[in-house]
Scaffold this active site. Sequence first.
Site, PDB file in Angstrom:
ATOM      1  N   GLU A  36       0.814  -1.216   0.000  1.00 48.24           N
ATOM      2  CA  GLU A  36       0.000   0.000   0.000  1.00 48.24           C
ATOM      3  C   GLU A  36       0.854   1.275   0.000  1.00 48.24           C
ATOM      4  O   GLU A  36       0.388   2.355   0.348  1.00 48.24           O
ATOM      5  CB  GLU A  36      -0.947  -0.026   1.202  1.00 48.24           C
ATOM      6  CG  GLU A  36      -1.906  -1.196   1.170  1.00 48.24           C
ATOM      7  CD  GLU A  36      -2.786  -1.271   2.399  1.00 48.24           C
ATOM      8  OE1 GLU A  36      -3.721  -0.468   2.475  1.00 48.24           O
ATOM      9  OE2 GLU A  36      -2.541  -2.121   3.257  1.00 48.24           O
ATOM     10  N   SER A  85      -6.722  -1.746   1.690  1.00 46.32           N
ATOM     11  CA  SER A  85      -6.861  -1.121   0.370  1.00 46.32           C
ATOM     12  C   SER A  85      -7.242  -2.119  -0.716  1.00 46.32           C
ATOM     13  O   SER A  85      -6.960  -1.915  -1.891  1.00 46.32           O
ATOM     14  CB  SER A  85      -5.561  -0.396  -0.037  1.00 46.32           C
ATOM     15  OG  SER A  85      -5.306   0.670   0.830  1.00 46.32           O
ATOM     16  N   SER A  95     -11.308  10.721   0.506  1.00 47.07           N
ATOM     17  CA  SER A  95     -11.603   9.414   1.097  1.00 47.07           C
ATOM     18  C   SER A  95     -12.841   9.480   1.978  1.00 47.07           C
ATOM     19  O   SER A  95     -13.251  10.554   2.440  1.00 47.07           O
ATOM     20  CB  SER A  95     -10.412   8.928   1.922  1.00 47.07           C
ATOM     21  OG  SER A  95      -9.257   8.778   1.126  1.00 47.07           O
TER      22      SER A  95
END
Length: 356
Positions: free
Chosen positions: A16, A183, A317
């Site tokens: 990630e 993720s 986000s």
Amino acid sequence: MSKEGLCIIYGGKSAEHDVSILTAQNVLNAIDKNKYCVDIIYITNDGAWKKKENISEIITEISDLTLADVDEGEISSMLTSSSLGTKYDAVFPLLHGPNGEDGTIQGLFEVLDLPYVGNGVLAASSSMDKLVMKQLFAHRGLPQLPYVSFLRSEYEKYQHNILKLVNDKLEFPVFVKPANLGSSVGISKCEDEASLIKGIEEAFQFDRKLVIEQGVNAREIEVAVLGNDYPETTWPGEVVKDVAFYDYKSKYKDGKVKLAIPADLDQNVQMTLRDMAIEAFKATDCSGLLRADFFVTEDQQIYINETNAMPGFTEFSMYPKLWENMGVSYAELITKLIELAKERHADKQKNKYKID
């Protein structure tokens, strides 16, 4: 007013890594630089640490954050002195996945007695390991979908038995996940045994332990939590997909995911979700922040899916967007998290470390 010394840490030895750099760009561009003197530490994919001090400019290119022209430095010296010549008032790890979100770097901060944003060692590690997380949720009485878990070595020796266990306990479709990653990296939606075997092989590239979960036809709902001993929650938001499965590519590259904030849900369901998010926060002894993810079926059954101790934190986000809906801007949220880090550290200083 004198500035506080802050160090933002990003990158990391993790799949990630790129998401972390994008997060760092967003935070650096939003943080109140009148209040904070900001240094940065970039951890390469190979684990080298590179530091740059007193970041005041807007970061327009991601490549500017990889610090290609900066030499590797010694870790503890980087963390013990800010560009102000003092100890850092707080460090802000923006690291996702193993070696950053799993309690390892949090342990380093504890040893160096540094205030740091986000969850402590126990909360980070237990929230990172999906199996441990599920076991803690079960102890707290939070409803979950059926699942199985096993190690790479077990699968290599007993593949037939494990595939039979999955078929006996679960119904297709199922989701195969590395136990210690986020993720959506390494996750597969499997519709039959052939795709299951392929998904298992894919997931084992990223972790030695897997969790396979029962699929369900449900809406994906998320709640943001903020605080220490007395956490607060947002109203829920919904992940609305133009794809069948919310994978890494659709999340970060294709733009095929939309966020509905607030989610269109019955108010009683919303309140239940908020209460359950607090229970999940307490189940793993969290502090600072957490995003709790749920499934809500058509007949209003609620299942907790997982929690994320360092959720996606770009300005677009879900976690910051949920707080924006509550009247807390992205920049204000960053400041609140830093203040919570200092609050937790001050509280820990009340502990005695020597017997009189």
